[in-house]
Write an enzyme that holds these catalytic residues in place. Structure first.
Site, short mmCIF file in Angstrom:
data_model
loop_
_atom_site.label_atom_id
_atom_site.label_comp_id
_atom_site.label_asym_id
_atom_site.label_seq_id
_atom_site.Cartn_x
_atom_site.Cartn_y
_atom_site.Cartn_z
N GLU A 164 -5.01 -4.26 10.37
CA GLU A 164 -4.59 -5.11 11.49
C GLU A 164 -5.37 -4.77 12.76
O GLU A 164 -5.59 -5.63 13.60
CB GLU A 164 -3.08 -4.99 11.69
CG GLU A 164 -2.31 -5.65 10.55
CD GLU A 164 -0.93 -5.05 10.33
OE1 GLU A 164 -0.49 -4.23 11.16
OE2 GLU A 164 -0.30 -5.40 9.31
N GLY B 163 1.63 -6.58 3.05
CA GLY B 163 2.64 -7.52 3.53
C GLY B 163 2.65 -8.86 2.82
O GLY B 163 3.33 -9.79 3.25
N ASN C 204 4.92 3.18 8.09
CA ASN C 204 4.37 2.48 9.26
C ASN C 204 5.34 1.38 9.67
O ASN C 204 5.42 0.34 9.03
CB ASN C 204 3.00 1.90 8.92
CG ASN C 204 2.36 1.19 10.10
OD1 ASN C 204 2.86 1.24 11.22
ND2 ASN C 204 1.24 0.53 9.85
N GLU D 240 -5.85 0.84 1.54
CA GLU D 240 -4.96 -0.33 1.66
C GLU D 240 -5.75 -1.61 1.46
O GLU D 240 -6.40 -2.09 2.39
CB GLU D 240 -4.30 -0.34 3.03
CG GLU D 240 -3.36 0.81 3.29
CD GLU D 240 -2.47 0.53 4.49
OE1 GLU D 240 -1.25 0.44 4.30
OE2 GLU D 240 -2.99 0.37 5.61
N SER E 69 2.17 -3.28 -0.05
CA SER E 69 3.39 -3.79 -0.68
C SER E 69 4.02 -2.77 -1.64
O SER E 69 4.59 -3.13 -2.67
CB SER E 69 3.11 -5.12 -1.41
OG SER E 69 2.71 -6.12 -0.49
N LYS F 24 5.21 -0.42 12.26
CA LYS F 24 4.47 -1.49 12.97
C LYS F 24 5.22 -1.87 14.24
O LYS F 24 5.77 -1.01 14.92
CB LYS F 24 4.20 -2.66 12.03
CG LYS F 24 3.47 -2.21 10.76
CD LYS F 24 2.97 -3.36 9.92
CE LYS F 24 2.27 -2.83 8.68
NZ LYS F 24 1.65 -3.90 7.88
N HIS G 51 -6.36 0.92 10.56
CA HIS G 51 -5.52 -0.03 9.82
C HIS G 51 -6.14 -1.42 9.87
O HIS G 51 -6.77 -1.81 10.86
CB HIS G 51 -4.11 -0.06 10.40
CG HIS G 51 -3.11 -0.74 9.51
ND1 HIS G 51 -2.99 -2.11 9.44
CD2 HIS G 51 -2.20 -0.24 8.64
CE1 HIS G 51 -2.05 -2.43 8.58
NE2 HIS G 51 -1.55 -1.31 8.08
#
Length: 346
Positions: free
Chosen positions: A188, A262, A95, A256, A302, A97, A186
Site C-alpha cells: 500500500e 485483503g 498489521n 506479500e 489473506s 492498518k 508494504h
C-alpha cells in the site's frame, strides 16, 4: 515412531560452516531430482537437503548433521515444536492498518491480553500511529509493538499523512516511545503512495541505525505473477534493501503477493513456499550463508485462522504478517499458535 526432533542454536552454529557450500556445490536442485532421497534432516525449523554427493555418499556436512541429531534426539522444544535458527522463534505480526477507534482498540487489546501464546513465537502488532501510546501502555509485554511506517531520516518539517494511511514519525520518535519494530515497503506504500524501492531501502537502513527492527515487505502484482516476473520483482525489491542495510540480523522479510492482500485470495502453501525458498536462495547468493539461514521469511496475504496451519507446515514459511484477521483477538491468537504445525516426523 514419529517424533519431534530439535537442533539447538549452538548446533546450528556448528552446521553453518559445513553447509555453507551447499548451494555452491549443488545449486537449488532438490534431493529428489538427483534420484536420492536422504533421511529428513532439519536445522531449526528448516529442512537441510541437497547435502548428498552425486555418487550417493554422505557429505561431510550431512555426517556432522546426523551426529548432531543423534546427540539431540531426546531434546524437544515446547510441545515438540522445533527451535529456529537465529532467534529460535516463529514470527507473527498483526498489521491493523488504518482501522480502529479508542473503544475498539481497547477491546482488541483486552482480547489479546487473554490469549495464551505458545512459547516459540514472537508476536508483534502494528496499531495506527495515533493509538501507539495507548497500546504500549495497556498491552501485555508478551506482545511487542510495531509502527506501520517511518521516515527516511531525522524528524523535521515533514507533515504527516495521517488521513488515509499513517503519519510518518522519525525512527528516533519510535524508539523514544518504546516501539521496537516498523513495517516498511508494504504494497500500500508502494502502489498507493508511490514509494520506490530505493527510498524504502534507505528508510530501512535509517530505522535499523536507530535501533528499530524492520519487517521488510516484498511482493508482486497479479499482472507481474501472470507474466512470470514474480522472482524478478521480488529480487529487485530485496536488492534495494540489501544495498542499504548493514546487517539482516534485525530484519524479518514479509512476502506479500499484492493480489492476495485483503482480497480473500491466498497463495497456495506450495506457491508461497516456492517464493520463500527463492528468497532464501537469493540471500545465500547475494548476502551471506548466515543471512540465508537466520533471516525469518514470513507470509502475508489473506492469512486467517482457517488456513494458517497448512501454510505454517511449509519449511521456509517462518510465520505471518496478518491484516484483517489481526483485528480479531481469538483468531490472531490461533494464527500465532499455528507454530505448533512446525513439527517434524523423523
Amino acid at each position: 515412531m514419529a517424533h519431534a526432533t530439535v537442533v539447538t542454536s549452538m548446533s546450528c552454529e556448528v552446521l553453518r560452516t559445513a553447509v555453507a557450500s551447499r548451494a555452491l556445490a549443488y545449486g537449488a536442485s532438490s534431493a529428489s531430482s538427483s534420484g536420492f532421497a536422504p533421511e529428513v534432516q532439519f536445522c531449526g525449523l528448516r529442512r537441510r537437503g541437497n547435502l548428498v554427493s552425486g555418487g550417493g555418499e554422505l557429505s561431510f556436512a550431512l555426517a556432522i548433521q546426523q551426529h548432531l541429531f543423534r546427540g539431540s534426539a531426546e531434546k524437544t522444544g515446547h510441545r515438540g515444536v522445533l527451535t529456529m535458527v537465529g532467534s529460535g522463534k516463529f514470527f507473527v505480526g498483526g498489521n491493523w492498518k488504518a482501522n480502529g477507534t479508542k473503544e475498539s482498540v481497547k477491546k482488541l487489546v483486552a482480547e489479546l491480553n487473554d490469549v495464551k501464546f505458545e512459547d516459540d513465537v514472537d508476536v508483534v502488532v502494528a496499531p495506527p500511529f495515533i493509538y501507539l501510546d495507548m497500546v504500549l501502555n495497556s498491552l501485555t509485554k508478551r506482545i511487542e509493538v510495531s509502527a506501520q511506517n517511518s521516515w527516511v531520516g531525522k524528524g523535521g518539517a515533514f507533515t504527516g499523512e495521517i488521513r488515509n494511511m499513517s503519519e510518518v514519525p522519525g525512527a528516533e520518535q519510535l524508539a523514544d516511545l518504546g516501539v521496537g519494530w516498523v513495517i516498511l515497503g508494504h504494497s500500500e506504500r508502494r502502489h498507493v503512495l508511490g514509494e520506490k524501492d530505493e527510498f524504502i531501502g534507505k528508510k530501512a537502513a535509517y530505522a535499523l541505525s536507530k535501533g528499530v527492527k524492520v519487517i521488510a515487505c516484498v511482493g508482486e502484482l497479479l499482472e507481474e505473477r501472470e507474466a512470470g516476473k514474480t522472482f524478478d520483482v521480488v529480487f529487485q525489491q530485496l536488492k534495494a534493501y540489501a544495498d542499504e542495510v548493514p546487517s539482516w540480523t534485525d530484519v524479518v522479510i514479509a512476502y506479500e503477493p499484492v493480489w492476495a492482500i485483503g482480497t480473500g485470495k491466498v497463495a497456495t502453501p506450495q506457491q508461497a513456499q516456492e517464493v520463500h525458498e527463492a528468497i532464501r536462495g537469493w540471500l545465500l547468493d547475494n548476502v551471506s550463508p548466515e543471512a540465508s539461514a537466520q533471516t525469518r521469511i514470513i507470509y502475508g496475504g489473506s492469512v486467517n485462522a482457517g488456513n494458517c496451519a497448512e501454510l505454517a507446515k511449509k519449511e521456509d514459511i517462518d510465520g505471518f504478517l496478518v491484516g484483517g484477521a489481526s483485528l480479531k483477538g481469538p483468531d490472531f491468537g490461533t494464527i500465532c499458535n499455528s507454530v505448533t504445525s512446525k513439527k517434524v516426523a523423523a
